[in-house]
Design an enzyme around this catalytic site. Structure first.
Site, mmCIF file in Angstrom:
data_model
loop_
_atom_site.group_PDB
_atom_site.id
_atom_site.type_symbol
_atom_site.label_atom_id
_atom_site.label_comp_id
_atom_site.label_asym_id
_atom_site.label_seq_id
_atom_site.Cartn_x
_atom_site.Cartn_y
_atom_site.Cartn_z
ATOM 1 C CB CYS A 150 -5.857 6.704 10.240
ATOM 2 S SG CYS A 150 -6.294 4.658 9.952
ATOM 3 N NE ARG A 154 -0.298 13.064 6.378
ATOM 4 C CZ ARG A 154 0.053 13.741 6.503
ATOM 5 N NH1 ARG A 154 -1.077 14.401 6.849
ATOM 6 N NH2 ARG A 154 1.388 14.118 6.907
ATOM 7 N NE ARG A 210 -7.641 4.273 5.152
ATOM 8 C CZ ARG A 210 -7.960 6.049 5.485
ATOM 9 N NH1 ARG A 210 -8.104 6.124 6.882
ATOM 10 N NH2 ARG A 210 -6.437 6.228 5.656
ATOM 11 N NE ARG A 217 -0.842 10.844 9.767
ATOM 12 C CZ ARG A 217 -0.766 9.882 8.700
ATOM 13 N NH1 ARG A 217 -2.011 9.029 8.852
ATOM 14 N NH2 ARG A 217 -0.195 8.682 8.615
ATOM 15 N N PRO A 218 1.059 17.043 10.560
ATOM 16 C CG PRO A 218 2.649 17.762 11.734
ATOM 17 C CD PRO A 218 1.954 16.983 11.859
ATOM 18 C CB ILE A 219 1.333 18.995 5.397
ATOM 19 C CG1 ILE A 219 0.038 20.446 5.331
ATOM 20 C CG2 ILE A 219 0.437 18.008 5.183
ATOM 21 C CD1 ILE A 219 -0.223 21.094 4.181
ATOM 22 C CG ASP A 220 5.708 20.728 9.387
ATOM 23 O OD1 ASP A 220 5.047 19.694 9.588
ATOM 24 O OD2 ASP A 220 7.143 21.659 10.062
ATOM 25 C CE LYS A 268 -2.660 2.480 3.546
ATOM 26 N NZ LYS A 268 -1.529 3.269 4.301
ATOM 27 C CG ASN A 269 2.107 2.905 3.449
ATOM 28 O OD1 ASN A 269 1.266 3.057 3.298
ATOM 29 N ND2 ASN A 269 3.352 2.625 5.109
ATOM 30 C CG ASP A 307 2.350 2.547 9.527
ATOM 31 O OD1 ASP A 307 1.736 2.768 10.015
ATOM 32 O OD2 ASP A 307 3.145 1.963 8.511
HETATM 33 C C1 UD1 Z 1 3.753 6.491 6.325
HETATM 34 C C2 UD1 Z 1 2.624 5.898 6.135
HETATM 35 C C3 UD1 Z 1 2.546 5.415 7.301
HETATM 36 C C4 UD1 Z 1 3.283 5.347 8.527
HETATM 37 C C5 UD1 Z 1 4.639 6.558 8.445
HETATM 38 C C6 UD1 Z 1 5.676 6.727 9.040
HETATM 39 C C7 UD1 Z 1 2.458 5.980 4.005
HETATM 40 C C8 UD1 Z 1 0.961 6.491 2.455
HETATM 41 N N1 UD1 Z 1 1.699 6.443 4.929
HETATM 42 O O1 UD1 Z 1 3.131 8.551 6.654
HETATM 43 O O2 UD1 Z 1 1.873 4.348 7.406
HETATM 44 O O3 UD1 Z 1 3.013 5.190 9.734
HETATM 45 O O4 UD1 Z 1 5.142 6.790 6.642
HETATM 46 O O5 UD1 Z 1 6.338 5.688 8.055
HETATM 47 O O6 UD1 Z 1 3.126 6.200 3.211
HETATM 48 N N2 UD1 Z 1 5.940 15.294 10.347
HETATM 49 C C9 UD1 Z 1 5.756 16.191 10.562
HETATM 50 N N3 UD1 Z 1 5.808 16.951 9.447
HETATM 51 C C10 UD1 Z 1 5.382 17.141 8.472
HETATM 52 C C11 UD1 Z 1 5.092 15.535 7.636
HETATM 53 C C12 UD1 Z 1 5.602 14.609 9.316
HETATM 54 O O7 UD1 Z 1 6.083 17.313 11.225
HETATM 55 O O8 UD1 Z 1 5.075 17.603 6.780
HETATM 56 C C13 UD1 Z 1 5.428 13.996 11.540
HETATM 57 C C14 UD1 Z 1 4.836 13.260 11.185
HETATM 58 O O9 UD1 Z 1 3.367 14.020 12.468
HETATM 59 C C15 UD1 Z 1 5.119 12.286 11.944
HETATM 60 C C16 UD1 Z 1 6.782 11.983 11.637
HETATM 61 O O10 UD1 Z 1 6.790 12.903 10.651
HETATM 62 O O11 UD1 Z 1 5.457 12.133 13.852
HETATM 63 C C17 UD1 Z 1 6.541 11.111 10.589
HETATM 64 O O12 UD1 Z 1 5.626 11.197 9.395
HETATM 65 P P1 UD1 Z 1 5.320 10.684 7.497
HETATM 66 O O13 UD1 Z 1 6.849 10.055 7.809
HETATM 67 O O14 UD1 Z 1 5.728 11.940 7.243
HETATM 68 O O15 UD1 Z 1 4.302 9.229 8.189
HETATM 69 P P2 UD1 Z 1 3.089 10.111 6.547
HETATM 70 O O16 UD1 Z 1 4.005 10.617 4.893
HETATM 71 O O17 UD1 Z 1 2.096 10.932 6.436
#
Ligand code: UD1
Length: 419
Positions: free
Chosen positions: A119, A95, A399, A124-127, A25-26, A307
């Site tokens: 989920c 997401r 999902r 889960r910020p996007i900064d 999936k990922n 996960d």
């Molecule tokens: C991906 C995986 C998810 C997995 C996660 C961590 C997919 C579709 N999902 O999620 O299954 O649990 O990696 O291995 O591939 N963060 C920030 N700012 C950001 C982005 C992330 O602070 O802009 C933080 C998040 O809150 C979290 C950490 O960074 O604490 C890791 O997040 P990230 O690696 O981005 O996870 P996803 O890509 O959402």
């Protein structure tokens, strides 16, 4: 699986047998976003038939792509796609819709999309995504939606403050069609990133890991048609290994990239299971009670995956001794705990850590899946409990798992979907 809203499990028997594992999936979600780039038809084989993929294909359709599906083979032709705005419910639901930010900036130099869903496992910020794309020249206009344009999308150095998987993927997707060389420092090391790079390489991109673990992209190459086969999903495989260990079973999973599971395999061995990589797959035997894990924390790859934290917790409920598990990635991953307690599990939380005191047996119960991996964890718990458990809210599980019922039945479990 849409209309299915429950699982019934008659637990108490060990898992045994041999099955294959669905595609990842990922890995497939960023690869589907990458199909928006360049020309030519992308054919994805072994594409998992899960809800997140269906939603992602709908987003591609809305963006003007022509899509055809035959079983697990999906063909995507983006040649007619001129849209840069994503509308509809799908993007707000998942997401990974955030990955279209980088892909649309790459293709159209413009992107408008809703804030992503997913989920409820934390803030889960996007900064990091935004910071990375800004370093490539994108400008953002954020209100209720994410809007960005990049008249001058230019390769260059990108530094990520933390190794976000999604932000790394977005930076790759945007820079592969940008002019010039991009080096992403602080990039995530997850194997799904390397699968995205392998896919883009096959399409003609110039992309590789640097010695320091960064990613170098010489942008602007023409991307063409490709036929690509997805590898097995390491998290689904890990879930079933934990289920087999928890039920003291013996299973063989076919065609698994075994090294990707090193962190889990080390933990399973510490718990007393016998695990071996053989004939391209992975075998687990657990014929005696499991031992507790004195301390474990989740970490970015190659550490123990967040996960698999909830599935591990479910497997530790009957392990001898006391386990301490700390969640360092997503702060709300302990919503499984009250559900496991309904089965008699002795778990207390202490900030970002949970302490699990092993007990001899779990009681069957009526449960509610709190999220995708938490739902899978409840299945593992129910498989250990003598008698009938029912899990509701199983839409979450669909999902990420093609058909958890089919897979576990293939391993001898008594489990069925409730209509
Ligand atoms: C991906 C995986 C998810 C997995 C996660 C961590 C997919 C579709 N999902 O999620 O299954 O649990 O990696 O291995 O591939 N963060 C920030 N700012 C950001 C982005 C992330 O602070 O802009 C933080 C998040 O809150 C979290 C950490 O960074 O604490 C890791 O997040 P990230 O690696 O981005 O996870 P996803 O890509 O959402």
């Amino acid at each position: 699986m849409d209309l299915v809203d429950g699982l019934e499990i008659m637990g108490g028997a060990p898992l045994h047998g041999e099955i294959g594992i669905q595609g990842s999936k990922n890995a497939v979600l960023p690869i589907l976003a990458a199909c928006l780039l360049g020309e030519g038809v992308c054919v994805i084989e072994n594409c998992p038939q899960i809800k997140d993929v269906a939603d992602t294909l709908e987003i591609l359709r809305r963006l003007g792509c022509r899509i055809s599906c035959e079983e697990r083979t999906v063909s995507i032709d983006a040649s007619g796609s001129n849209e840069f705005e994503i509308s509809g419910d799908e993007a707000a639901r998942i997401r990974s819709s955030i990955l279209f930010l980088g892909a649309l900036l790459g293709r159209r130099r413009k992107a408008v999309l809703p804030l992503p869903g997913g989920c409820a496992i934390g803030a889960r910020p996007i900064d990091q995504h935004i910071a990375a794309l800004r370093q490539l020249g994108a400008r953002f206009y954020m209100e209720e939606k994410i809007a960005a344009d990049a008249g001058e999308l230019k390769g260059g150095p990108v530094r990520l403050a933390l190794p976000s998987v999604g932000a790394t993927e977005n930076a790759i997707l945007a820079s592969v069609l940008a002019d010039g060389e991009t080096v992403i420092a602080g990039a995530a090391q997850e194997p799904e990133i390397d699968e995205l790079c392998a896919f883009l390489l096959r399409r003609g991109a110039d992309i590789s890991r640097t010695e320091e673990g960064g990613i170098r992209i010489r942008g602007g190459r023409k991307l063409g048609a490709v036929r690509y086969r997805m590898k097995a999903d390491r998290i689904v495989a890990g879930t079933y290994l934990l289920a087999a260990a928890a039920t003291r079973g013996e299973i063989f999973l076919q065609d698994i990239p075994c090294r990707q599971l090193d962190a889990l395999v080390a933990v399973l061995r510490g718990m007393g299971a016998v695990v071996s990589c053989e004939n391209g797959g992975i075998r687990l035997t657990a014929d005696r009670p499991l031992r507790a894990v004195s301390y474990l924390e989740t970490a970015p790859y190659p550490g123990f995956p967040t996960d698999l934290q909830s599935p591990l917790m479910a497997a530790l409920c009957r392990a001898r001794g006391e386990s301490r598990i700390c969640e360092t990635i997503f702060e709300s991953r302990f919503r499984t705990v009250p559900e496991l307690r309904k089965m008699g599990a002795r778990i207390r939380t202490d900030g970002s850590c949970a302490v699990v005191k092993g007990i001899p047996g779990l009681a069957p119960a009526k449960l509610c899946a709190p999220d995708l991996r938490g739902g899978a964890a409840l299945v593992i718990a129910a498989l250990q409990a003598n008698g009938r458990s029912v899990i509701r809210n199983t839409g979450y599980i669909a999902r990420g798992y093609e058909d958890i019922c089919r897979d576990l039945r293939g391993l001898g479990a008594e489990i069925r979907w409730l209509g």
